[in-house]
Scaffold this active site. Structure first.
Site, PDB file in Angstrom:
ATOM      1  CE  LYS A 144      15.924   1.007 -10.771  1.00 29.09           C
ATOM      2  NZ  LYS A 144      14.556   0.573 -10.549  1.00 29.09           N
ATOM      3  CG  ASN A 149      13.345   6.078 -11.825  1.00 28.13           C
ATOM      4  OD1 ASN A 149      12.909   6.778 -12.728  1.00 28.13           O
ATOM      5  ND2 ASN A 149      12.573   5.522 -10.924  1.00 28.13           N
ATOM      6  CB  SER A 150      11.904   3.377 -15.857  1.00 30.15           C
ATOM      7  OG  SER A 150      11.991   2.125 -15.239  1.00 30.15           O
ATOM      8  CB  SER A 152       7.442   2.779  -4.834  1.00 27.47           C
ATOM      9  OG  SER A 152       8.390   3.607  -5.479  1.00 27.47           O
ATOM     10  N   GLY A 153      10.355   1.109  -5.166  1.00 29.46           N
ATOM     11  CA  GLY A 153      11.798   1.317  -5.045  1.00 29.46           C
ATOM     12  C   GLY A 153      12.166   2.784  -5.090  1.00 29.46           C
ATOM     13  CG  LEU A 154      11.047   7.093  -7.364  1.00 28.92           C
ATOM     14  CD1 LEU A 154      12.450   7.592  -7.657  1.00 28.92           C
ATOM     15  CD2 LEU A 154      10.063   7.593  -8.428  1.00 28.92           C
ATOM     16  CG  ASP A 208      10.166  -1.516  -7.457  1.00 30.98           C
ATOM     17  OD1 ASP A 208      10.779  -2.367  -8.119  1.00 30.98           O
ATOM     18  OD2 ASP A 208      10.238  -0.288  -7.666  1.00 30.98           O
ATOM     19  CD  GLU A 265      13.479  -2.527 -12.599  1.00 31.85           C
ATOM     20  OE1 GLU A 265      12.441  -2.210 -11.972  1.00 31.85           O
ATOM     21  OE2 GLU A 265      14.380  -1.718 -12.874  1.00 31.85           O
ATOM     22  CG  HIS A 272       7.668   1.055 -16.655  1.00 26.01           C
ATOM     23  ND1 HIS A 272       6.562   1.831 -16.396  1.00 26.01           N
ATOM     24  CD2 HIS A 272       8.671   1.602 -15.918  1.00 26.01           C
ATOM     25  CE1 HIS A 272       6.886   2.795 -15.553  1.00 26.01           C
ATOM     26  NE2 HIS A 272       8.155   2.689 -15.247  1.00 26.01           N
ATOM     27  NE  ARG A 285       9.770  -1.784 -14.094  1.00 25.17           N
ATOM     28  CZ  ARG A 285       9.846  -0.785 -13.216  1.00 25.17           C
ATOM     29  NH1 ARG A 285       9.284  -0.895 -12.028  1.00 25.17           N
ATOM     30  NH2 ARG A 285      10.490   0.316 -13.514  1.00 25.17           N
ATOM     31  CG  ASP A 334      14.928  -1.801  -7.625  1.00 23.46           C
ATOM     32  OD1 ASP A 334      13.930  -1.199  -8.081  1.00 23.46           O
ATOM     33  OD2 ASP A 334      15.597  -1.375  -6.685  1.00 23.46           O
TER      34      ASP A 334
HETATM   35  C1  SPV Z   1       8.950   2.534  -8.638  1.00 23.49           C
HETATM   36  O1  SPV Z   1       7.947   3.015  -8.117  1.00 23.49           O
HETATM   37  O2  SPV Z   1      10.028   2.460  -8.072  1.00 23.49           O
HETATM   38  C2  SPV Z   1       8.894   2.006  -9.995  1.00 23.49           C
HETATM   39  C3  SPV Z   1       8.098   2.673 -10.967  1.00 23.49           C
HETATM   40  O3  SPV Z   1       9.598   1.070 -10.283  1.00 23.49           O
HETATM   41  S1  SPV Z   1       9.106   3.737 -11.840  1.00 23.49           S
HETATM   42  O4  SPV Z   1       9.636   4.737 -10.950  1.00 23.49           O
HETATM   43  O5  SPV Z   1       8.206   4.277 -12.840  1.00 23.49           O
HETATM   44  O6  SPV Z   1      10.166   3.006 -12.494  1.00 23.49           O
HETATM   45 MG    MG Z   2      11.200   0.891  -9.049  1.00 20.97          MG
END
Ligand code: SPV
Ligand code: MG
Length: 301
Positions: free
Chosen positions: A131, A133-134, A57-59, A96, A125, A198, A167, A98
């Site tokens: 980017k 975070n969503s 996961s990027g986050l 991920d 994405e 998403h 994505r 991004d």
């Molecule tokens: C991540 O886990 O980094 C994601 C999911 O891309 S989210 O945080 O929901 O964008």
């Molecule tokens: Mg991410």
């Protein structure tokens, strides 16, 4: 598709069945689950729990490095963590990526480098670089569809054996379902292997609307972070291919670390904590120190 031939620390040592390929998990016709990992330890714990694949996961990789999830961590930092995740066991890893850290050229370089480190899949994405975070409101300019398709095609041409998940952030950017569907169609034509739709809603209405209209043209991947309370059976019924539990390992760790720090600070000691935290022996087991003993017998005279 196999992970590259790195010596697995945990692989093959515990009588487990071989891990499935990521393409089987995503396109196999039954609902699959990918568990978040942000380092080698969280990956090993997910494998031990029985998950069959991992989401790098990027986050959570950013957070664990002390960065914000807006491309503050570079592609090479992320790639280095991906290597630790891949090496920690035998599970296939979807990275991920991004928005690909730039244009088509940065995206294909990222694909090549994570493939070299043994990842089996890349998720890109349709946003601009950097980017955001969503779940941060209101800062989600989308990439031009044709330009993003160029990023996808460049990754496919460079690393055809990488599972490519496209994505769309159309719903995150409040651009509506028609745009989400038309972007997903374009990404399918550009060579994506699956579509991640998403949503930031607290219910699954958008996801179910998307799957109804999409009719499984490509496998659908979802991330139920905000709509976590929806029973998984609803997604199975909707024909979703893969659920990503995208951040729960790190959130669990953060809560546990905060509790431990507060207790130790308050009590000026660790006695009341000792039985509630992983033992040092547990860490040795997770890192498979037994394998080292065997290897020493073989290689040390
Ligand atoms: C991540 O886990 O980094 C994601 C999911 O891309 S989210 O945080 O929901 O964008
Ligand atoms: Mg991410």
């Amino acid at each position: 598709m196999q992970n590259l031939e790195y010596p697995d620390r945990n692989g093959g040592h515990r009588g487990e069945a071989a891990a499935p390929d990521l393409s089987e998990l995503i396109a196999g016709g039954t609902l699959s689950f990918l568990m978040e990992a942000h380092d080698g330890l969280s990956a090993a714990i997910a494998q031990e729990a029985g998950f069959q694949g991992l989401w790098a996961s990027g986050l959570t990789i950013s957070s664990s490095l002390g960065y914000r999830d807006c491309n503050e961590a570079s592609w090479s930092m992320v790639t280095a963590v991906v290597e630790r995740i891949v090496d920690s066991g035998r599970l296939p890893v979807l990275v991920d990526g991004d928005s690909g850290f730039g244009n088509f050229n940065n995206a294909r370089l990222l694909g090549k480098k994570i493939r070299q480190r043994g990842a089996q899949g890349l998720c890109l994405e349709d946003k601009l670089y950097p980017k955001m975070n969503s779940f941060i409101e209101g800062r989600h300019p989308l990439a031009d569809t044709a330009e993003f398709c160029g990023r996808l095609r460049a990754v496919k041409d460079t690393t055809p054996d990488l599972v490519l998940v496209a994505r769309t952030e159309a719903l995150i950017a409040n651009r509506g379902m028609d745009e989400a569907i038309s972007r997903a169609n374009a990404y399918a034509q550009a060579g994506a292997d699956a579509i991640l739709i998403h949503s930031k809603r607290r219910d699954a209405a958008e996801i179910e609307d998307f799957t109804r209209q999409w009719q499984n043209r490509l496998p659908v991947v979802i991330v139920p972070t905000t709509y976590y309370a929806t029973p998984v059976s609803r997604f199975r019924d909707a024909g979703v291919s893969t659920i990503i539990w995208a951040n729960q390992n790190l959130r669990a760790a953060a809560a546990a670390m905060r509790r431990a720090c507060a207790t130790i600070k308050l009590e000026e000691g660790v006695v009341s904590l000792e039985d509630t935290i992983a033992s040092v022996k547990d860490l040795f087991s997770l890192m498979n120190y037994d394998e080292l003993v065997e290897a020493e017998r073989r290689y040390l005279s």
